[in-house]
Design a protein around this motif. Structure first.
Motif, PDB file in Angstrom:
ATOM      1  N   VAL A   1     -15.042   2.945   4.718  1.00 17.97           N
ATOM      2  CA  VAL A   1     -16.439   3.387   4.654  1.00 17.97           C
ATOM      3  C   VAL A   1     -17.143   2.917   5.924  1.00 17.97           C
ATOM      4  CG1 VAL A   1     -16.631   3.568   2.141  1.00 17.97           C
ATOM      5  CG2 VAL A   1     -17.180   1.403   3.266  1.00 17.97           C
ATOM      6  N   PRO A   2     -18.189   3.617   6.333  1.00 14.62           N
ATOM      7  CA  PRO A   2     -18.871   3.254   7.583  1.00 14.62           C
ATOM      8  C   PRO A   2     -19.451   1.843   7.560  1.00 14.62           C
ATOM      9  CG  PRO A   2     -19.572   5.424   6.824  1.00 14.62           C
ATOM     10  CD  PRO A   2     -18.755   4.818   5.715  1.00 14.62           C
ATOM     11  N   GLU A   3     -19.608   1.282   8.741  1.00 13.58           N
ATOM     12  CA  GLU A   3     -20.249  -0.026   8.883  1.00 13.58           C
ATOM     13  C   GLU A   3     -21.646   0.054   8.277  1.00 13.58           C
ATOM     14  OE1 GLU A   3     -21.529  -2.860  12.533  1.00 13.58           O
ATOM     15  OE2 GLU A   3     -19.605  -1.815  12.714  1.00 13.58           O
ATOM     16  N   GLY A   4     -22.067  -0.996   7.651  1.00 12.15           N
ATOM     17  CA  GLY A   4     -23.377  -1.013   7.015  1.00 12.15           C
ATOM     18  C   GLY A   4     -23.317  -0.778   5.513  1.00 12.15           C
ATOM     19  N   TYR A   5     -22.176  -0.318   5.014  1.00  8.26           N
ATOM     20  CA  TYR A   5     -21.986  -0.154   3.571  1.00  8.26           C
ATOM     21  C   TYR A   5     -21.427  -1.452   3.000  1.00  8.26           C
ATOM     22  CZ  TYR A   5     -22.383   4.969   3.406  1.00  8.26           C
ATOM     23  OH  TYR A   5     -22.826   6.254   3.456  1.00  8.26           O
ATOM     24  N   ARG A   6     -21.981  -1.886   1.902  1.00  8.11           N
ATOM     25  CA  ARG A   6     -21.356  -2.971   1.158  1.00  8.11           C
ATOM     26  C   ARG A   6     -20.253  -2.364   0.305  1.00  8.11           C
ATOM     27  NH1 ARG A   6     -26.127  -6.308  -1.632  1.00  8.11           N
ATOM     28  NH2 ARG A   6     -24.380  -7.544  -2.428  1.00  8.11           N
ATOM     29  N   VAL A   7     -19.192  -3.104   0.085  1.00  8.48           N
ATOM     30  CA  VAL A   7     -18.102  -2.663  -0.791  1.00  8.48           C
ATOM     31  C   VAL A   7     -18.166  -3.519  -2.040  1.00  8.48           C
ATOM     32  CG1 VAL A   7     -15.616  -2.418  -1.072  1.00  8.48           C
ATOM     33  CG2 VAL A   7     -16.678  -1.862   1.134  1.00  8.48           C
ATOM     34  N   LEU A   8     -18.551  -2.883  -3.154  1.00  4.16           N
ATOM     35  CA  LEU A   8     -18.730  -3.566  -4.425  1.00  4.16           C
ATOM     36  C   LEU A   8     -17.626  -3.135  -5.385  1.00  4.16           C
ATOM     37  CD1 LEU A   8     -22.598  -3.030  -4.780  1.00  4.16           C
ATOM     38  CD2 LEU A   8     -21.395  -4.960  -3.720  1.00  4.16           C
ATOM     39  N   LEU A   9     -16.796  -4.072  -5.785  1.00  9.61           N
ATOM     40  CA  LEU A   9     -15.684  -3.802  -6.701  1.00  9.61           C
ATOM     41  C   LEU A   9     -15.996  -4.400  -8.057  1.00  9.61           C
ATOM     42  CD1 LEU A   9     -12.716  -4.910  -4.390  1.00  9.61           C
ATOM     43  CD2 LEU A   9     -13.668  -2.609  -4.633  1.00  9.61           C
ATOM     44  N   ASP A  10     -15.791  -3.618  -9.095  1.00  5.50           N
ATOM     45  CA  ASP A  10     -15.917  -4.170 -10.436  1.00  5.50           C
ATOM     46  C   ASP A  10     -14.760  -5.132 -10.675  1.00  5.50           C
ATOM     47  OD1 ASP A  10     -17.113  -4.188 -13.180  1.00  5.50           O
ATOM     48  OD2 ASP A  10     -15.116  -3.434 -13.688  1.00  5.50           O
ATOM     49  N   VAL A  11     -15.014  -6.211 -11.382  1.00  5.83           N
ATOM     50  CA  VAL A  11     -14.011  -7.224 -11.659  1.00  5.83           C
ATOM     51  C   VAL A  11     -12.780  -6.619 -12.343  1.00  5.83           C
ATOM     52  CG1 VAL A  11     -15.053  -7.937 -13.861  1.00  5.83           C
ATOM     53  CG2 VAL A  11     -13.683  -9.560 -12.538  1.00  5.83           C
ATOM     54  N   ARG A  12     -12.947  -5.578 -13.136  1.00  2.00           N
ATOM     55  CA  ARG A  12     -11.817  -4.950 -13.836  1.00  2.00           C
ATOM     56  C   ARG A  12     -10.865  -4.241 -12.870  1.00  2.00           C
ATOM     57  NH1 ARG A  12     -16.400  -4.871 -15.877  1.00  2.00           N
ATOM     58  NH2 ARG A  12     -16.840  -5.690 -17.922  1.00  2.00           N
ATOM     59  N   VAL A  13     -11.366  -3.820 -11.723  1.00  2.00           N
ATOM     60  CA  VAL A  13     -10.509  -3.218 -10.696  1.00  2.00           C
ATOM     61  C   VAL A  13      -9.571  -4.276 -10.135  1.00  2.00           C
ATOM     62  CG1 VAL A  13     -10.506  -2.167  -8.386  1.00  2.00           C
ATOM     63  CG2 VAL A  13     -12.183  -1.417 -10.100  1.00  2.00           C
ATOM     64  N   VAL A  14     -10.120  -5.452  -9.884  1.00  2.00           N
ATOM     65  CA  VAL A  14      -9.361  -6.539  -9.274  1.00  2.00           C
ATOM     66  C   VAL A  14      -8.384  -7.163 -10.266  1.00  2.00           C
ATOM     67  CG1 VAL A  14      -9.587  -8.805  -8.159  1.00  2.00           C
ATOM     68  CG2 VAL A  14     -11.211  -6.971  -7.633  1.00  2.00           C
ATOM     69  N   GLU A  15      -8.804  -7.298 -11.509  1.00  3.31           N
ATOM     70  CA  GLU A  15      -7.987  -7.990 -12.506  1.00  3.31           C
ATOM     71  C   GLU A  15      -7.094  -7.065 -13.323  1.00  3.31           C
ATOM     72  OE1 GLU A  15     -10.890 -10.118 -14.821  1.00  3.31           O
ATOM     73  OE2 GLU A  15     -11.200 -11.609 -13.241  1.00  3.31           O
ATOM     74  N   GLY A  16      -7.210  -5.764 -13.162  1.00  2.00           N
ATOM     75  CA  GLY A  16      -6.523  -4.822 -14.035  1.00  2.00           C
ATOM     76  C   GLY A  16      -5.193  -4.294 -13.567  1.00  2.00           C
ATOM     77  N   GLY A  17      -4.501  -4.997 -12.688  1.00  2.00           N
ATOM     78  CA  GLY A  17      -3.209  -4.505 -12.207  1.00  2.00           C
ATOM     79  C   GLY A  17      -3.391  -3.522 -11.066  1.00  2.00           C
ATOM     80  N   ASP A  18      -2.466  -2.584 -10.920  1.00  2.00           N
ATOM     81  CA  ASP A  18      -2.536  -1.623  -9.829  1.00  2.00           C
ATOM     82  C   ASP A  18      -3.799  -0.774  -9.911  1.00  2.00           C
ATOM     83  OD1 ASP A  18      -0.165  -2.407  -8.636  1.00  2.00           O
ATOM     84  OD2 ASP A  18       1.048  -0.939  -9.714  1.00  2.00           O
ATOM     85  N   ALA A  19      -4.268  -0.342  -8.745  1.00  2.00           N
ATOM     86  CA  ALA A  19      -5.467   0.490  -8.640  1.00  2.00           C
ATOM     87  C   ALA A  19      -5.116   1.770  -7.887  1.00  2.00           C
ATOM     88  CB  ALA A  19      -6.567  -0.268  -7.910  1.00  2.00           C
TER      89      ALA A  19
ATOM     90  N   ALA B   1       0.851  -1.199   0.000  1.00  2.00           N
ATOM     91  CA  ALA B   1       0.000   0.000   0.000  1.00  2.00           C
ATOM     92  C   ALA B   1       0.881   1.242   0.000  1.00  2.00           C
ATOM     93  CB  ALA B   1      -0.935  -0.006   1.198  1.00  2.00           C
ATOM     94  N   ARG B   2       0.698   2.068  -1.002  1.00  2.00           N
ATOM     95  CA  ARG B   2       1.501   3.287  -1.150  1.00  2.00           C
ATOM     96  C   ARG B   2       0.584   4.500  -1.204  1.00  2.00           C
ATOM     97  NH1 ARG B   2       4.911   0.704   0.607  1.00  2.00           N
ATOM     98  NH2 ARG B   2       6.565  -0.371  -0.466  1.00  2.00           N
ATOM     99  N   VAL B   3       1.122   5.641  -0.802  1.00  2.00           N
ATOM    100  CA  VAL B   3       0.392   6.897  -0.858  1.00  2.00           C
ATOM    101  C   VAL B   3       1.325   7.960  -1.432  1.00  2.00           C
ATOM    102  CG1 VAL B   3       0.983   7.613   1.520  1.00  2.00           C
ATOM    103  CG2 VAL B   3      -1.123   8.466   0.456  1.00  2.00           C
ATOM    104  N   ALA B   4       0.753   8.861  -2.215  1.00  2.00           N
ATOM    105  CA  ALA B   4       1.529   9.969  -2.786  1.00  2.00           C
ATOM    106  C   ALA B   4       0.753  11.252  -2.580  1.00  2.00           C
ATOM    107  CB  ALA B   4       1.778   9.745  -4.273  1.00  2.00           C
TER     108      ALA B   4
ATOM    109  N   LEU C   1      -2.282   3.794  -3.755  1.00  2.00           N
ATOM    110  CA  LEU C   1      -1.994   2.840  -4.816  1.00  2.00           C
ATOM    111  C   LEU C   1      -1.887   1.451  -4.195  1.00  2.00           C
ATOM    112  CD1 LEU C   1      -1.286   2.650  -7.904  1.00  2.00           C
ATOM    113  CD2 LEU C   1       1.111   2.643  -7.171  1.00  2.00           C
ATOM    114  N   LEU C   2      -2.694   0.535  -4.712  1.00  5.24           N
ATOM    115  CA  LEU C   2      -2.706  -0.854  -4.236  1.00  5.24           C
ATOM    116  C   LEU C   2      -2.797  -1.789  -5.437  1.00  5.24           C
ATOM    117  CD1 LEU C   2      -5.486  -0.550  -1.523  1.00  5.24           C
ATOM    118  CD2 LEU C   2      -3.136  -1.200  -1.055  1.00  5.24           C
ATOM    119  N   PRO C   3      -2.256  -2.993  -5.320  1.00  8.63           N
ATOM    120  CA  PRO C   3      -2.522  -3.974  -6.371  1.00  8.63           C
ATOM    121  C   PRO C   3      -4.022  -4.281  -6.399  1.00  8.63           C
ATOM    122  CG  PRO C   3      -0.681  -4.677  -4.977  1.00  8.63           C
ATOM    123  CD  PRO C   3      -1.326  -3.506  -4.307  1.00  8.63           C
ATOM    124  N   GLY C   4      -4.613  -4.308  -7.573  1.00 12.03           N
ATOM    125  CA  GLY C   4      -6.044  -4.586  -7.682  1.00 12.03           C
ATOM    126  C   GLY C   4      -6.415  -5.927  -7.087  1.00 12.03           C
ATOM    127  N   ALA C   5      -5.564  -6.940  -7.288  1.00 20.64           N
ATOM    128  CA  ALA C   5      -5.855  -8.271  -6.738  1.00 20.64           C
ATOM    129  C   ALA C   5      -5.917  -8.219  -5.215  1.00 20.64           C
ATOM    130  CB  ALA C   5      -4.810  -9.276  -7.206  1.00 20.64           C
TER     131      ALA C   5
END
Length: 189
Positions: free
Chosen positions: A133-151, A41-44, A163-167
């Motif tokens: 995000v607050p408790e009670g929120y679902r976190v929905l990721l599009d498959v392209r976020v996970v499979e597309g390299g860095d996010a 996990a990186r931050v800029a 900056l995080l790896p999508g996987a």
């Protein structure tokens, strides 16, 4: 990283001052369970006037596909409010009217008003991210976020980006991976 090398990337866990408080807390808790978070996990820091995707991409020469957008969505069913943080690549749009609405099992899904989104999340407009995000929120990721390299994501603040790896993001506690994006015309998923 497609232009991301023009930014100075620091360990996100070692620089919580560059993260909104709920993001820093969520990242630290996640890193306790998943050591890869601490390593990757990186931050800029960025110019806050460039926090919006188009401006950031142009100013730093980033590949648009690196950037991910997070929107907070709400809907109701039988008097119960259902909330979600929805994350898609910047090259797509969240399919709120169909895919997200069906996942939330609501008649109509809408974007949360800015004041409510920032107030409830503890994050700044232009920096909202699924981490913290607050408790009670679902976190929905599009498959392209996970499979597309860095996010490249918001940090909760307009003045920095995560900056995080999508996987790895796909393993965020509570995250669900679905096909959530509307693709530009003529583009295959």
């Amino acid at each position: 990283m497609s232009g991301a090398d023009r930014l100075e990337w620091l360990s996100a866990l070692e620089h919580p001052e560059l993260l909104a408080a709920p993001v820093a807390a969520a990242l630290a808790a996640w890193a306790d369970r998943e050591p890869e978070v601490a390593r990757t996990a990186r931050v800029a820091e960025i110019d806050p006037s460039l926090a919006d995707t188009a401006a950031l991409t142009e100013a730093y020469g980033l590949d648009l596909a690196l950037s991910c957008n997070c929107v907070l969505v709400t809907g109701r069913r039988a008097g119960e409010e259902r909330l979600a943080a929805v994350v898609v690549r910047a090259t797509t749009r969240a399919d709120v009217n169909n895919a997200v609405r069906r996942l939330l099992d609501v008649r109509k899904a809408t974007f949360l008003p800015t004041e409510r989104a920032t107030g409830e999340s503890g994050m700044e407009h232009g920096g909202i991210t699924p981490l913290g995000v607050p408790e009670g929120y679902r976190v929905l990721l599009d498959v392209r976020v996970v499979e597309g390299g860095d996010a490249l994501l918001g940090s909760g603040l307009r003045r920095s980006k995560l900056l995080l790896p999508g996987a790895l993001l796909g393993r965020l506690p509570g995250a669900e991976v679905h096909d959530l994006a509307l693709l530009p015309q003529g583009v295959e998923g």
